[in-house]
Design a protein around this motif. Structure first.
Motif, PDB file in Angstrom:
ATOM      1  N   VAL A  93     -24.326  44.073  11.626  1.00  0.00           N
ATOM      2  CA  VAL A  93     -24.123  43.178  12.756  1.00  0.00           C
ATOM      3  C   VAL A  93     -25.204  42.110  12.710  1.00  0.00           C
ATOM      4  CG1 VAL A  93     -24.025  42.960  15.272  1.00  0.00           C
ATOM      5  CG2 VAL A  93     -23.091  45.005  14.167  1.00  0.00           C
ATOM      6  N   ASP A  94     -24.776  40.867  12.703  1.00  0.00           N
ATOM      7  CA  ASP A  94     -25.690  39.728  12.767  1.00  0.00           C
ATOM      8  C   ASP A  94     -26.490  39.823  14.062  1.00  0.00           C
ATOM      9  OD1 ASP A  94     -26.647  37.110  13.487  1.00  0.00           O
ATOM     10  OD2 ASP A  94     -25.272  36.219  12.067  1.00  0.00           O
ATOM     11  N   GLY A  95     -27.816  39.924  13.950  1.00  0.00           N
ATOM     12  CA  GLY A  95     -28.660  40.113  15.124  1.00  0.00           C
ATOM     13  C   GLY A  95     -28.804  38.889  16.011  1.00  0.00           C
ATOM     14  N   GLN A 126     -29.883  46.728  19.684  1.00  0.00           N
ATOM     15  CA  GLN A 126     -29.270  47.731  18.820  1.00  0.00           C
ATOM     16  C   GLN A 126     -28.105  48.411  19.532  1.00  0.00           C
ATOM     17  OE1 GLN A 126     -31.649  50.198  16.061  1.00  0.00           O
ATOM     18  NE2 GLN A 126     -30.822  51.985  17.135  1.00  0.00           N
ATOM     19  N   ARG A 127     -28.245  48.672  20.819  1.00  0.00           N
ATOM     20  CA  ARG A 127     -27.160  49.286  21.573  1.00  0.00           C
ATOM     21  C   ARG A 127     -25.915  48.395  21.575  1.00  0.00           C
ATOM     22  NH1 ARG A 127     -26.553  53.197  25.451  1.00  0.00           N
ATOM     23  NH2 ARG A 127     -24.854  52.874  26.935  1.00  0.00           N
ATOM     24  N   ARG A 132     -20.475  47.031  19.473  1.00  0.00           N
ATOM     25  CA  ARG A 132     -19.584  46.085  18.784  1.00  0.00           C
ATOM     26  C   ARG A 132     -18.910  46.751  17.578  1.00  0.00           C
ATOM     27  NH1 ARG A 132     -20.678  40.149  19.430  1.00  0.00           N
ATOM     28  NH2 ARG A 132     -21.996  39.964  21.268  1.00  0.00           N
ATOM     29  N   VAL A 133     -19.688  47.527  16.822  1.00  0.00           N
ATOM     30  CA  VAL A 133     -19.116  48.196  15.660  1.00  0.00           C
ATOM     31  C   VAL A 133     -18.125  49.271  16.089  1.00  0.00           C
ATOM     32  CG1 VAL A 133     -19.642  49.684  13.684  1.00  0.00           C
ATOM     33  CG2 VAL A 133     -21.060  47.694  14.146  1.00  0.00           C
ATOM     34  N   ALA A 156     -28.520  53.924  12.784  1.00  0.00           N
ATOM     35  CA  ALA A 156     -28.661  52.470  12.879  1.00  0.00           C
ATOM     36  C   ALA A 156     -30.112  52.066  12.614  1.00  0.00           C
ATOM     37  CB  ALA A 156     -28.221  51.980  14.256  1.00  0.00           C
ATOM     38  N   GLY A 157     -30.289  50.846  12.165  1.00  0.00           N
ATOM     39  CA  GLY A 157     -31.614  50.306  11.938  1.00  0.00           C
ATOM     40  C   GLY A 157     -31.570  48.792  11.878  1.00  0.00           C
TER      41      GLY A 157
END
Length: 204
Positions: A93-95, A126-127, A132-133, A156-157
């Motif tokens: 995911v693009d941050g 991150q949440r 989204r994923v 996740a990271g």
């Protein structure tokens, strides 16, 4: 949101990030930005104009761009459509803009201190990235199997990729070409969005 700032070094704030490897130099990025790959239509246009345009490189800036990597293990309910009920997927995911994409493997990173003015500011937690994923995967699985998965585990990271923003001029028009400093490829989507990226600190 930005990584935690460390003590100023030479009047410049540094932040600690986990970053993928930098394999391409500013010169490599500039050389790649001097070329175009417009397909048959673009080559036809260049032919009518007397050849490909000269692309002038004005400057090049290295920066670090955040991505979340997310790996999910899921189970599908009993169904004739699904021969294997256990599914594993990995996405990024693009941050900054929250765009979801697929990924293969787990990014290899090293911890390093970098100037804050080179680090793009996070707009997505991150949440939010996980949600989204999950929604993306749920919709994809439903279209394929007509059922929704249950999520067994989620890892996740946050990682940063080294990129170059190459300031170019072609036929009198100035624009940025974004080049991936790890893979040595152009990022055409970020080209358009780069002007909206905010950094963790102003340039000194």
């Amino acid at each position: 949101m930005c990584p935690a700032a460390r003590e100023p070094q030479r009047k410049e704030v540094a932040v600690e990030i986990d970053c993928t490897s930098l394999r391409f130099s500013p010169e490599d990025a500039a050389q790649l930005s001097r070329t175009e790959n417009n397909g048959l239509l673009g080559k036809a246009v260049d032919f009518l104009r007397g050849g490909p345009p000269d692309i002038e490189i004005l400057s090049s800036k290295q920066f670090y761009y955040p991505y979340y990597w997310i790996r999910m293990c899921m189970q599908l309910p009993p169904s004739k459509r699904a021969q294997n009920r256990a599914i594993e997927t990995a996405m990024t995911v693009d941050g900054v803009f929250g765009t979801v994409q697929g990924i293969e493997g787990t990014p290899q990173t090293e911890q390093m201190d970098v100037p804050a003015h080179q680090v793009a500011r996070l707009n997505c937690s991150q949440r939010q990235a996980i949600e989204r994923v999950q929604e993306f995967v749920r919709q994809f699985i439903y279209r394929k199997y007509r059922s929704y998965p249950s999520f067994d585990s989620i890892d996740a990271g946050l990682v940063y990729k080294p990129l170059y923003a190459v300031d170019c001029r072609k036929r009198g028009k100035q624009y940025y070409q974004i080049v991936d400093g790890e893979m040595g490829s152009k990022d055409y989507v970020l080209d358009i969005r780069y002007s909206k990226v905010v950094f963790c600190a102003p340039e000194p």
